[in-house]
Motif scaffolding. Sequence first.
Motif, mmCIF file in Angstrom:
data_model
loop_
_atom_site.group_PDB
_atom_site.id
_atom_site.type_symbol
_atom_site.label_atom_id
_atom_site.label_comp_id
_atom_site.label_asym_id
_atom_site.label_seq_id
_atom_site.Cartn_x
_atom_site.Cartn_y
_atom_site.Cartn_z
ATOM 1 N N VAL A 22 -25.049 19.727 39.237
ATOM 2 C CA VAL A 22 -24.246 20.094 38.075
ATOM 3 C C VAL A 22 -23.577 18.853 37.490
ATOM 4 N N ASP A 23 -23.765 18.679 36.186
ATOM 5 C CA ASP A 23 -23.042 17.659 35.432
ATOM 6 C C ASP A 23 -22.151 18.383 34.440
ATOM 7 N N GLY A 24 -20.866 18.480 34.763
ATOM 8 C CA GLY A 24 -19.927 19.183 33.901
ATOM 9 C C GLY A 24 -19.157 18.207 33.039
ATOM 10 N N GLY A 25 -19.491 18.134 31.768
ATOM 11 C CA GLY A 25 -18.805 17.245 30.850
ATOM 12 C C GLY A 25 -17.700 17.952 30.105
ATOM 13 N N ASN A 26 -17.082 17.231 29.175
ATOM 14 C CA ASN A 26 -16.018 17.817 28.368
ATOM 15 C C ASN A 26 -16.559 18.859 27.406
ATOM 16 N N SER A 27 -17.756 18.603 26.870
ATOM 17 C CA SER A 27 -18.273 19.484 25.829
ATOM 18 C C SER A 27 -19.333 20.447 26.329
ATOM 19 N N LYS A 28 -19.960 20.153 27.464
ATOM 20 C CA LYS A 28 -21.022 21.041 27.969
ATOM 21 C C LYS A 28 -21.220 20.795 29.451
ATOM 22 N N ALA A 85 -20.530 25.953 28.901
ATOM 23 C CA ALA A 85 -19.360 25.278 28.346
ATOM 24 C C ALA A 85 -18.912 24.138 29.251
ATOM 25 N N GLY A 86 -18.109 23.244 28.686
ATOM 26 C CA GLY A 86 -17.590 22.126 29.453
ATOM 27 C C GLY A 86 -16.633 22.559 30.541
ATOM 28 N N THR A 87 -16.340 21.638 31.458
ATOM 29 C CA THR A 87 -15.400 21.928 32.547
ATOM 30 C C THR A 87 -14.018 21.416 32.144
ATOM 31 N N ARG A 88 -13.092 22.371 31.965
ATOM 32 C CA ARG A 88 -11.770 22.022 31.445
ATOM 33 C C ARG A 88 -10.668 22.659 32.303
ATOM 34 N N PRO A 89 -10.590 22.307 33.577
ATOM 35 C CA PRO A 89 -9.565 22.906 34.429
ATOM 36 C C PRO A 89 -8.153 22.543 34.000
ATOM 37 N N GLU A 95 -9.431 27.889 38.780
ATOM 38 C CA GLU A 95 -10.072 29.141 39.169
ATOM 39 C C GLU A 95 -11.068 29.600 38.100
ATOM 40 N N ALA A 96 -10.646 29.572 36.834
ATOM 41 C CA ALA A 96 -11.548 29.975 35.757
ATOM 42 C C ALA A 96 -12.727 29.016 35.651
ATOM 43 N N THR A 97 -12.473 27.742 35.865
ATOM 44 C CA THR A 97 -13.544 26.745 35.776
ATOM 45 C C THR A 97 -14.598 26.980 36.852
ATOM 46 N N THR A 98 -14.168 27.164 38.087
ATOM 47 C CA THR A 98 -15.138 27.351 39.167
ATOM 48 C C THR A 98 -15.859 28.689 39.058
ATOM 49 N N GLU A 99 -15.169 29.713 38.577
ATOM 50 C CA GLU A 99 -15.851 30.991 38.377
ATOM 51 C C GLU A 99 -16.922 30.873 37.296
ATOM 52 N N GLY A 100 -16.637 30.086 36.254
ATOM 53 C CA GLY A 100 -17.644 29.848 35.227
ATOM 54 C C GLY A 100 -18.850 29.108 35.774
ATOM 55 N N LEU A 101 -18.616 28.152 36.669
ATOM 56 C CA LEU A 101 -19.725 27.422 37.291
ATOM 57 C C LEU A 101 -20.551 28.347 38.180
ATOM 58 N N LEU A 151 -9.657 20.752 45.713
ATOM 59 C CA LEU A 151 -9.392 22.110 45.248
ATOM 60 C C LEU A 151 -10.662 22.739 44.673
ATOM 61 N N ALA A 152 -11.382 21.987 43.845
ATOM 62 C CA ALA A 152 -12.624 22.511 43.265
ATOM 63 C C ALA A 152 -13.645 22.818 44.353
ATOM 64 N N GLN A 153 -13.752 21.933 45.335
ATOM 65 C CA GLN A 153 -14.703 22.154 46.418
ATOM 66 C C GLN A 153 -14.333 23.398 47.227
ATOM 67 N N ARG A 154 -13.052 23.572 47.495
ATOM 68 C CA ARG A 154 -12.609 24.734 48.270
ATOM 69 C C ARG A 154 -12.899 26.024 47.508
ATOM 70 N N GLN A 155 -12.621 26.047 46.223
ATOM 71 C CA GLN A 155 -12.843 27.275 45.456
ATOM 72 C C GLN A 155 -14.333 27.564 45.265
ATOM 73 N N LEU A 156 -15.139 26.530 45.040
ATOM 74 C CA LEU A 156 -16.581 26.743 44.926
ATOM 75 C C LEU A 156 -17.165 27.241 46.247
ATOM 76 N N THR A 157 -16.655 26.723 47.349
ATOM 77 C CA THR A 157 -17.118 27.186 48.660
ATOM 78 C C THR A 157 -16.767 28.648 48.870
ATOM 79 N N GLN A 158 -15.551 29.029 48.484
ATOM 80 C CA GLN A 158 -15.140 30.428 48.608
ATOM 81 C C GLN A 158 -15.992 31.354 47.741
#
Length: 341
Positions: free
Chosen positions: A8-14, A33-37, A43-49, A86-93
Amino acid sequence: MPDLVVGVDGGNSKTDLVLADTDGRLLSWVRGAGTRPHTEGMEATTEGLARLGRQALAEAGLPETTPVTAGAYFLANVDRRAQERLAQRQLTQLGVAERTVVHNDTLAVLRAGAPDGWGVAVVSGAGINAAALHPGGRSARFLSLGDITGDWGGGLAVARAGLGAAVRAGDGRGPATRLRRELPAHFGLDSVEAVALAVSAGEIQVTALHGLAPLVFAAAETGDAVARSIVERLGDEIVTMVVALLRRLRLLRTTTPVVLGGGTLQNDQQMLRDHIGARLAAEAPLALPRVLDVAPVAGATAEALVTAGAPAQAQERLRETIATRKPPDASADCAPGSGPR
């Protein structure tokens, strides 16, 4: 059967997500969509991923519950170690993969473009950032919180500077520029002042100004002095970041790859590239700049394959496929984010 991996390459715009197997076969490539935590929350960012990963499985003809062995997530606006954890923990969950690694998106560019995995990488997309890895393992990066940490650059900054210069040209504070005539048409308006008023009133989102950047670059290529000064300012900032990182890692006297990635650097902006090359030759003559010749998601997939224990041939096969494959159209809102990159 070979295991599955996600890069995954999460940029500002995509965000680009590639699903592949450990034989190096590309199974699907989806875009969201871009990653904008920093604005939407982690939480919303990782759920989108996670949703994007399920979409990739579905497009590959696989059940959404199919296990993924390794996932490598290189994410914009995840700039500090605590954010990565934090991102790694939430993605793992969320169960996106059995093994998950998270880094800032700048390192995807380095992973994709530096032959030995170390050097300096600059991402200039909607915003800007840079990071460096020493061959001995040390790293250096920037705090990257926007104006409050001295950051300037990327397509959105170029666009905003172009709009501001065009307004100044009309009210007597600045020199004449063709940008006064060319920028308003992008929004179907009659003047740059009308564009500015629409942004101020919330009728045009600030992030939508990113679409003006190509017009600024085009004006610079045709000789507009004001546009050219904006493009050169971007080049100067990129060189400043590179030299600062080389100095911090004591690499100024070492032949070091410098990988240039992101939309404003990979979209054939020859004037910008030439300016960067000339400045680096003067200030860091041992730096070896190269423009990334593949989508940065190739770096993320390479990391995922390594994490899964795949052979080097699989990395090469997948990289070649990504290099020759046209990226997908955005499947979600891909308006540039408002953060520093």
